[in-house]
Motif scaffolding. Structure first.
Motif, PDB file in Angstrom:
ATOM      1  N   ALA A 101       0.813  -1.222   0.000  1.00 28.38           N
ATOM      2  CA  ALA A 101       0.000   0.000   0.000  1.00 28.38           C
ATOM      3  C   ALA A 101       0.841   1.264   0.000  1.00 28.38           C
ATOM      4  N   PHE A 102       2.087   1.191   0.470  1.00 27.11           N
ATOM      5  CA  PHE A 102       2.930   2.381   0.566  1.00 27.11           C
ATOM      6  C   PHE A 102       3.787   2.606  -0.688  1.00 27.11           C
ATOM      7  N   ALA A 103       3.670   1.752  -1.685  1.00 27.49           N
ATOM      8  CA  ALA A 103       4.502   1.889  -2.881  1.00 27.49           C
ATOM      9  C   ALA A 103       4.316   3.238  -3.580  1.00 27.49           C
ATOM     10  N   PRO A 104       3.074   3.740  -3.762  1.00 27.56           N
ATOM     11  CA  PRO A 104       2.932   5.071  -4.377  1.00 27.56           C
ATOM     12  C   PRO A 104       3.588   6.171  -3.555  1.00 27.56           C
ATOM     13  N   GLU A 312      -5.253   0.640   3.898  1.00 24.54           N
ATOM     14  CA  GLU A 312      -5.533  -0.212   2.750  1.00 24.54           C
ATOM     15  C   GLU A 312      -5.038   0.445   1.460  1.00 24.54           C
ATOM     16  N   GLU A 313      -4.688  -0.396   0.485  1.00 24.82           N
ATOM     17  CA  GLU A 313      -4.125   0.075  -0.779  1.00 24.82           C
ATOM     18  C   GLU A 313      -5.166   0.798  -1.625  1.00 24.82           C
ATOM     19  N   VAL A 314      -4.708   1.790  -2.382  1.00 28.05           N
ATOM     20  CA  VAL A 314      -5.561   2.548  -3.287  1.00 28.05           C
ATOM     21  C   VAL A 314      -5.130   2.242  -4.719  1.00 28.05           C
ATOM     22  N   GLU A 315      -6.087   1.940  -5.584  1.00 33.37           N
ATOM     23  CA  GLU A 315      -5.784   1.752  -6.998  1.00 33.37           C
ATOM     24  C   GLU A 315      -5.211   3.052  -7.556  1.00 33.37           C
TER      25      GLU A 315
END
Length: 366
Positions: A101-104, A312-315
């Motif tokens: 989730a933190f990749a962006p 949570e991850e965001v598209e």
């Protein structure tokens, strides 16, 4: 007939005595009235006639009573002109990735480092068993070099669920094995606004920025572990690993609490410009307004533009919508900072969008 001519039904001698006594006592009410008037003039008069020389009652801390008094820049330009350029092999800017989730956030952070022309090297610590190839590809698209590490598990129960992997951050101290002489660590929820290569000229072994809370105790001497300057030492790393399970500290805050106990009085406290925690804006808006003029690093502690729900991850294509959805958080006071992050993300896509799109295509199912 005047009142002086009126005689009551009692002895004249008593009347004369009464009149004489009344004359003697008639000055008392006048004296009292004058005294009251003079006291009122004495108390209120100076504030109207001239400014008071007495300071106002102090607030909880000097920062709670913040005033814009000093206009001197944080960094001495004359001194910096004499320092050599940063060696990218020996000096690194390091971040970490423990969940996809933190990749962006890492990608946007890397882009802002590119914008400010930092000459330090880049390193991304990640947990191979927790990070997908797709997320790692996105996170490294803007310049970070991936470096796998082993997870350091919490030695105590009671660690906050969001911090269960954070002890792995202690691996920073072992990076002398890569010939790293000094490093600046940044959490993935930070953005860089100005170059901070001056930190690599410090002679100290460890430095961090004091933490800030939206309620009491507010401003503290305890430091926030979202930004750290340190000189790696495997000897120190081994000592830390030996002590994280025996030292007496608050388990909930994981490595941040341990590091505050480990360094305690030896930690060099850096200005807030190197870790502009969003809690400052909530705590003291006037301080935040001044701080942003000098801020090198802004730390998104209270809102995370690239996350939804409970971390949570965001598209990626829904990022703008997700950011707008957070405008109302904390009474809407962070709209400007959310927009700052949104702008950094749009620039990231503009400059590195082809690489990020390739990451999504190549590792769609990873």
């Amino acid at each position: 007939m005047s009142y002086n001519d009126y005689l009551p039904l009692w002895d004249e001698k008593k009347v004369q005595k009464f009149r004489s006594g009344s004359r003697r006592c008639s000055w008392i009410p006048v004296a009292i009235a004058m005294s009251v008037l003079l006291n009122v003039i004495f108390i209120l008069g100076p504030s109207k006639a001239a400014p008071s020389t007495m300071p106002p009652a102090p607030s909880l801390t000097a920062l709670d009573n913040y005033q814009h008094l000093n206009s001197q820049p944080i960094v001495n330009a004359a001194f910096m002109s004499t320092t050599p350029p940063v060696n990218s092999d020996e000096n690194k800017i390091v971040t970490s990735l423990y969940t996809d989730a933190f990749a962006p956030g890492v990608a946007a952070l890397g882009h802002t480092l590119n914008k400010v022309n930092s000459s330090a090297g880049r390193l991304l610590l990640y947990l191979p068993e927790k990070i997908s190839s797709r997320a790692l590809c996105i996170a490294t698209s803007t310049g970070f070099v991936a470096y796998p590490i082993k997870r350091i598990p919490p030695p105590y129960e009671g660690v906050h669920p969001h911090f269960l992997d954070q002890y792995s951050k202690l691996t920073l101290w072992s990076l002398d094995s890569l010939s790293v002489q000094s490093l600046v660590y940044l959490d993935a929820d930070t953005l860089v606004h100005r170059n901070f290569d001056e930190l690599f000229s410090m002679p100290f072994n460890f430095a961090a920025v004091p933490d800030v809370y939206v309620d009491d105790p507010g401003f503290t001497l305890g430091f926030n572990a979202g930004m750290l300057f340190l000189r790696p030492s495997s000897t120190v790393f081994e000592r830390m690993i030996a002590q994280i399970g025996t030292a007496n500290y608050r388990a909930e805050d994981a490595e941040q609490s341990f590091l505050n106990h480990f360094y305690g009085s030896e930690a060099v406290r850096l200005p807030y410009a190197y870790n502009a925690n969003l809690a400052i804006k909530r705590r003291k808006p006037d301080l935040w307004a001044d701080l942003k003029r000098e801020a090198r690093i802004v730390h998104y502690t209270l809102v995370k533009p690239f996350l939804q729900g409970d971390y949570e991850e965001v598209e990626l294509m829904e990022m703008d919508k997700n950011i707008v959805g957070q405008y109302g958080a904390w009474g809407g006071i962070y709209k400007e900072e959310l927009d700052d992050w949104a702008q950094a993300w749009r620039e990231t896509l503009q400059w590195h969008g082809a690489d990020i799109a390739e990451c999504r295509r190549s590792y769609h199912h990873s």
